[in-house]
Design a protein around this motif. Sequence first.
Motif, mmCIF file in Angstrom:
data_model
loop_
_atom_site.group_PDB
_atom_site.id
_atom_site.type_symbol
_atom_site.label_atom_id
_atom_site.label_comp_id
_atom_site.label_asym_id
_atom_site.label_seq_id
_atom_site.Cartn_x
_atom_site.Cartn_y
_atom_site.Cartn_z
ATOM 1 N N MET A 241 0.808 -1.214 0.000
ATOM 2 C CA MET A 241 0.000 0.000 0.000
ATOM 3 C C MET A 241 0.842 1.265 0.000
ATOM 4 O O MET A 241 0.334 2.354 -0.212
ATOM 5 C CB MET A 241 -0.953 -0.020 1.197
ATOM 6 C CG MET A 241 -1.882 -1.228 1.128
ATOM 7 S SD MET A 241 -3.000 -1.356 2.526
ATOM 8 C CE MET A 241 -4.322 -0.299 1.967
ATOM 9 N N GLU A 242 2.127 1.138 0.275
ATOM 10 C CA GLU A 242 2.965 2.330 0.308
ATOM 11 C C GLU A 242 4.322 2.000 -0.290
ATOM 12 O O GLU A 242 5.231 1.567 0.402
ATOM 13 C CB GLU A 242 3.112 2.802 1.760
ATOM 14 C CG GLU A 242 3.564 4.227 1.903
ATOM 15 C CD GLU A 242 2.552 5.225 1.366
ATOM 16 O OE1 GLU A 242 2.808 5.770 0.282
ATOM 17 O OE2 GLU A 242 1.515 5.453 2.024
ATOM 18 N N LEU A 243 4.428 2.145 -1.607
ATOM 19 C CA LEU A 243 5.739 2.014 -2.231
ATOM 20 C C LEU A 243 6.003 3.349 -2.925
ATOM 21 O O LEU A 243 5.405 3.671 -3.938
ATOM 22 C CB LEU A 243 5.776 0.861 -3.238
ATOM 23 C CG LEU A 243 5.748 -0.544 -2.640
ATOM 24 C CD1 LEU A 243 5.917 -1.585 -3.733
ATOM 25 C CD2 LEU A 243 6.811 -0.741 -1.571
ATOM 26 N N THR A 244 6.895 4.116 -2.354
ATOM 27 C CA THR A 244 7.123 5.463 -2.856
ATOM 28 C C THR A 244 7.896 5.454 -4.167
ATOM 29 O O THR A 244 8.575 4.484 -4.508
ATOM 30 C CB THR A 244 7.950 6.256 -1.840
ATOM 31 O OG1 THR A 244 9.134 5.498 -1.577
ATOM 32 C CG2 THR A 244 7.195 6.453 -0.543
ATOM 33 N N ARG A 245 7.832 6.545 -4.866
ATOM 34 C CA ARG A 245 8.591 6.713 -6.098
ATOM 35 C C ARG A 245 10.093 6.545 -5.820
ATOM 36 O O ARG A 245 10.813 5.882 -6.555
ATOM 37 C CB ARG A 245 8.251 8.110 -6.626
ATOM 38 C CG ARG A 245 9.220 8.755 -7.489
ATOM 39 C CD ARG A 245 9.120 8.832 -8.887
ATOM 40 N NE ARG A 245 8.669 8.136 -9.976
ATOM 41 C CZ ARG A 245 7.756 8.571 -10.824
ATOM 42 N NH1 ARG A 245 7.069 9.631 -10.558
ATOM 43 N NH2 ARG A 245 7.536 7.941 -11.929
#
Lengths: 315, 210
Positions: free
Chosen positions: A284-288
């Motif tokens: 749910m949270e994979l940053t650029r």
Amino acid sequence: MKYAYYPGCSLTESAREYDASTRLVMADLGAQVEEIEDWTCCGASAVESVSRLLTYTLPARNLALVERAAASAGRDARVPDVLVPCAACYLNLLRVGEEAGRDRALAGNINEVLAVEDMHWSGAARVRHLLDVLVNDVGADAVREAVIAPLKGLVVAPYYGCQILRPYPKFDDPEHPRSMEPLIEALGAETYAWSSGARCCGASLMATKKEVALRSTGRILLDAQGADVIVTVCPMCQMNLEAYQSEALAAVGGGERVAVAYLPQLMGLAFGLDEEALLLARNMELTRRFRDKVARRFADAPQAEPQAEPETEPA
Amino acid sequence: MAPATEHADAATAKAPEAPRAPAAAPAPAPDPRAQALEAALDEVRHMVAGCMQCGTCSASCPNQFAMDLTPRRMWRLLLHGYADEVMDSKTFYLCSSCYGCTLRCPRGLPLTRAMAALKRASILRGGPGQRRHGAFYATFVDNVRRLGRVNETDLMAHYFVALRDPLAPFSFMPLGLRMLAKGKAGLHGSPQRGRLGPLFAKVREMEEKP
Ligand code: SF4
Ligand code: SF4
């Protein structure tokens, strides 16, 4: 290396990516991982608030299944170690032996309950967390051997959480754990030095005392600001750290979002396994910032080895 | 505070009902629920009987800022017969099971287990403060009993029904939608449905035995 695998409920639903990546990575490392047939819920952390006897019998049933399977395999079949990726399940399963092993009355009660299913728990099946197995059975050297695309330049914050370390510190320091560091470095990545690796994220309060849990989660995210990714070894920690970032960061005065991934997902990336198979899209949270660095792993691979094979993956 | 004498009291108060019990329990007819509650509290008193009031547990607790009683003070009140004050506090419901206090307590007391035992006692006692928490735990455990494996979506739905608070689902809705989008929540059957029925029935039978 042969293990009886206890996925636990979360890994069959919200944390399927942890299940998939664990199986793939263990197979890649040559371990035999066999799911326990007919396993049932270990009681998670809620059962302890309802019934003491259930707290022990629910996990004991699963250990008894492993013993029974080994017995029916005949001869002098070794009872395999039980491999558990979820920290909460791990503690519940481990606690049976730790408590009932020195409390005859409790062991008697457990077995009286299990007798309704013609089962018996003797404590023969040893309970192991995935991290323990990776560090002590597989080892950093074997992990390094399996790496095809080193995660160069990736700064990784190891997050251990609570329950694999406390109250029974079986394979690491319960206050200042470091067991993940050799693995992270074997993947070609860097360990982020921080002090929140063993700090409680408050996951078990998220359903009942959200304001309190958000502060714990927020402090960890703030502390991780210099890292590209937090790696976890527990579905509760993972969910808690990835799913509530905007609220949690707001609760501590703001900050940047941080990518969160499971340790075997990160290992799978370095092993050159397919991102789809590792179910990375479910995170749910994979940053650029994380994606960009990870995307460079194949490009960097040849430079990593001076004797550089051409830009394709080595066979 | 006169720490030295108080410590001595705490250490010797093995029969903590002494100071208050006569006034608190005058009813001659024993109510089984009250008895069960007393037994649950006794179990906790036994666990923390060796407390020397050093305060390490309070200092280790990540949630202490939100607690109305510090853990150290709570053990002291409990051992001195102030069970109602303990039961009225929300301290034990703020335990997130980090095991920090259990690890560090110089007396080696099983404090996280004591916190869980207080939650059980509080559910036995009932009352308005317990509804929200009791509902969550009871729903979860019932889910395990029925399904064998826990279906998280089903669990949440039951939890909200048990809360009887029509607005409760909304605070979780944004997350619920994101989880659905990720395929992380859904309704599906469990092949282990009903598997744990006999085990639960046996545990209940054994726990209801006096
Ligand atoms: S750490 Fe142990 S001995 Fe010290 S106050 Fe807490 S329970 Fe008592
Ligand atoms: S186990 Fe519970 S009471 Fe003990 S330090 Fe952790 S949160 Fe606090």
